[in-house]
Write a protein that holds these residues in place. Structure first.
Motif, short mmCIF file in Angstrom:
data_model
loop_
_atom_site.label_atom_id
_atom_site.label_comp_id
_atom_site.label_asym_id
_atom_site.label_seq_id
_atom_site.Cartn_x
_atom_site.Cartn_y
_atom_site.Cartn_z
N MET A 9 54.36 -18.51 13.89
CA MET A 9 53.69 -19.38 12.93
C MET A 9 54.65 -19.88 11.86
O MET A 9 54.50 -20.98 11.34
CB MET A 9 52.53 -18.65 12.26
N LEU A 10 55.62 -19.07 11.49
CA LEU A 10 56.58 -19.41 10.44
C LEU A 10 57.96 -19.52 11.07
O LEU A 10 58.65 -18.52 11.25
CB LEU A 10 56.56 -18.35 9.33
N LYS A 11 58.34 -20.74 11.42
CA LYS A 11 59.62 -20.97 12.10
C LYS A 11 60.58 -21.70 11.18
O LYS A 11 60.19 -22.61 10.45
CB LYS A 11 59.42 -21.83 13.36
N GLY A 147 52.08 -28.89 18.07
CA GLY A 147 52.00 -28.63 16.65
C GLY A 147 52.72 -27.37 16.24
O GLY A 147 52.77 -26.39 16.99
N GLY A 148 53.30 -27.38 15.04
CA GLY A 148 53.97 -26.19 14.54
C GLY A 148 55.22 -25.81 15.28
O GLY A 148 55.69 -24.67 15.15
N GLY A 149 55.78 -26.72 16.07
CA GLY A 149 56.97 -26.40 16.86
C GLY A 149 56.67 -25.71 18.17
O GLY A 149 57.58 -25.37 18.92
N PHE A 342 43.44 -20.32 13.37
CA PHE A 342 43.17 -21.76 13.47
C PHE A 342 43.82 -22.36 14.71
O PHE A 342 43.25 -23.22 15.38
CB PHE A 342 43.65 -22.49 12.22
N LYS A 343 45.02 -21.90 15.03
CA LYS A 343 45.69 -22.44 16.22
C LYS A 343 44.93 -22.09 17.49
O LYS A 343 44.80 -22.92 18.39
CB LYS A 343 47.13 -21.92 16.31
N LYS A 344 44.42 -20.87 17.56
CA LYS A 344 43.70 -20.43 18.75
C LYS A 344 42.33 -21.08 18.85
O LYS A 344 41.88 -21.44 19.95
CB LYS A 344 43.55 -18.91 18.73
N GLY A 345 41.65 -21.25 17.72
CA GLY A 345 40.29 -21.75 17.75
C GLY A 345 40.15 -23.23 17.54
O GLY A 345 39.08 -23.80 17.80
N ALA A 346 41.22 -23.89 17.11
CA ALA A 346 41.16 -25.33 16.85
C ALA A 346 42.52 -25.95 17.19
O ALA A 346 42.91 -26.00 18.34
CB ALA A 346 40.76 -25.58 15.39
N THR A 347 43.26 -26.38 16.17
CA THR A 347 44.58 -26.98 16.39
C THR A 347 45.34 -26.99 15.08
O THR A 347 44.73 -26.98 14.00
CB THR A 347 44.47 -28.41 16.93
#
Length: 473
Positions: A9-11, A147-149, A342-347
């Motif tokens: 999540m934090l890249k 998203g998010g790399g 949020f990434k797992k349940g949405a985007t």
């Protein structure tokens, strides 16, 4: 479902966009790795790159083409010296050659070998296809920057690996309700549950080192942004504002590095207006660095990279002068877990969900983290995240000129201030009386994303992107 680490999540990477810059960069690296695994790298004589959908429509403004060239060259976005980027790109353009995978020189013409296709691929709005040619055959693969790399292929060939990692987690989490159950049954904070999961993959020493490296990158980014003046690249002639704002706030006390700078800020006036200005200054500084192809931390994306550093910095220099490394780690671990839900349940991709998926998620992450370090219960942490996202629902992504500048930079200040407000509201809330569970907001955000008109999803085909002419800038 996938298993997501704090360090997913934090890249650490290069701006201006996690989905349009870092993602394509990582996709290019994966393609090079595949060529090497197939023992094809030495026989390649040409590479073609096809960009689709949002990657094509706003690719120029997001430096997608530059990121692809850097990735194909074997450069690592986490460690490449920022000052060497222009040197590598200029050499490729001038010589019309590319040092493929840092192993073999091939002809490469950016005007013909990177193709911008306006049509969308069905799997995801951010599609990118690489084709490598030999004298006898060709090899291709298509990737999606979600998203998010994060980068995936449609077949999700890594799903089995993800599942194995998740099974190693003592506390696998897909939803906020599951996280709360673990917190209650184990009598642990959110960050403590996350820490137990991380320890199943890494040593405590490595977790500590990597979390502090993330924070040091955030701090350095704010420091650079607050001490850099001038005009941002891209053609909009956007003037950096963090420099002037910082100059008016900091006073005349001496400092010579980011940590002594923090100590000086703690000595400044902290009336309400000054607090608003400091938080806004921190957020602006990060996203001005991001817009100039500087090094930032995706949190959860590059376009929203200023929210979490700004709120954490607020906690360290204004709210709690006694805060230490443990508070920093606690903050980052809590924030990352909310982002993963949020990434797992949405985007977390603006190309899929609009800016609610970036600024909205980052604000929820920061609100939850701030709530925990300020003594909130796990239930209040969920309330903080819910409040922050609830008031970002429906936020569109309409960057002018396809650049991560207007309205993106200012939106980070709004997300940060909302996060602080949400945390304070949550701390004053009896969670038993909360009407809206976090999981309901996650689901609503995803439904809103699916209902949103495509032109408001990072295409520069609607909203401010067409309401403001480039000539006005």
């Amino acid at each position: 479902m996938e298993c997501i680490s704090v360090f997913d999540m934090l890249k650490i990477g290069i701006g201006p966009s996690s989905s349009h810059t870092l993602g394509p960069w990582r996709a290019a690296e994966r393609f090079i790795k595949e060529l090497k695994n197939e023992e094809l790298i030495d026989s390649i004589n040409r590479v073609r790159v096809d960009l689709y959908g949002s990657l094509s429509l706003t690719g120029k403004g997001h430096a997608t083409d530059l990121a692809v060239m850097l990735g194909l060259s074997g450069a690592d976005p986490e460690y490449i010296p920022v000052e060497s980027i222009d040197v590598i790109i200029s050499a490729i353009k001038n010589k019309k050659e590319l040092f493929l995978g840092n192993e073999i020189i091939i002809p490469f013409d950016i005007t013909t070998d990177i193709v911008f296709n306006r049509d969308f691929l069905p799997f995801h709005a951010n599609g990118i296809k690489f084709t490598a040619y030999t004298t006898e055959s060709e090899y291709e693969n298509t990737y999606y920057s979600i998203g998010g790399g994060f980068v995936v292929v449609e077949e999700r060939i890594n799903s089995a690996i993800n599942e194995e990692i998740k099974c190693a987690f003592p506390f696998p989490i897909d939803k906020a309700s599951e996280l709360l159950e673990y917190c209650n049954s184990q009598q642990k904070k959110v960050s403590e549950i996350v820490y137990e999961n991380e320890k199943s993959m890494r040593s405590e020493q490595e977790i500590h080192h990597e979390l502090m490296r993330i924070w040091d990158t955030m701090l350095e980014c704010m420091y650079i942004g607050c001490h850099s003046e001038g005009i941002l690249p891209g053609g909009l002639n956007v003037r950096r504002r963090a420099y002037d704002m910082h100059k008016n706030l900091i006073g005349v006390l001496p400092y010579d590095n980011p940590y002594s700078w923090m100590q000086i800020i703690r000595q400044t006036e902290v009336k309400f207006r000054q607090i608003l200005k400091w938080v806004s200054c921190f957020a602006l500084s990060v996203n001005e660095v991001n817009a100039s192809l500087g090094r930032v931390v995706t949190a959860p994306t590059n376009g929203s990279a200023g929210v979490i550093p700004a709120v954490l910095m607020y906690y360290l220099v204004i709210e709690n002068h006694e805060a230490n490394e443990e508070h920093i780690k606690q903050f980052l671990m809590t924030a990352s877990e909310i982002g993963s839900i949020f990434k797992k349940g949405a985007t977390i991709s603006a190309a899929m969900g609009g800016c609610q998926a970036e600024i909205g998620v980052s604000s929820a992450m920061a609100a939850a983290a701030l709530c925990e370090v300020m003594g909130g219960s796990p239930e209040q942490v969920m309330v903080a995240a819910e409040i922050a996202m609830e008031h970002h629902l429906g936020l569109t992504c309409d960057p002018i000129g396809g650049l991560v500048q207007i309205p993106c930079i200012e939106r980070n200040t709004m997300g940060a201030i909302k996060a602080i407000n949400a945390a304070e509201l949550a701390l004053e809330t009896d969670a038993k009386n909360a009407k809206v569970p976090l999981d309901k907001v996650v689901k609503t955000m995803w439904e809103t994303a699916k209902d949103m008109n495509t032109k408001y999803k990072e295409t520069s085909e609607g909203g401010l992107a067409i309401g403001v002419n480039l000539t006005d800038c």
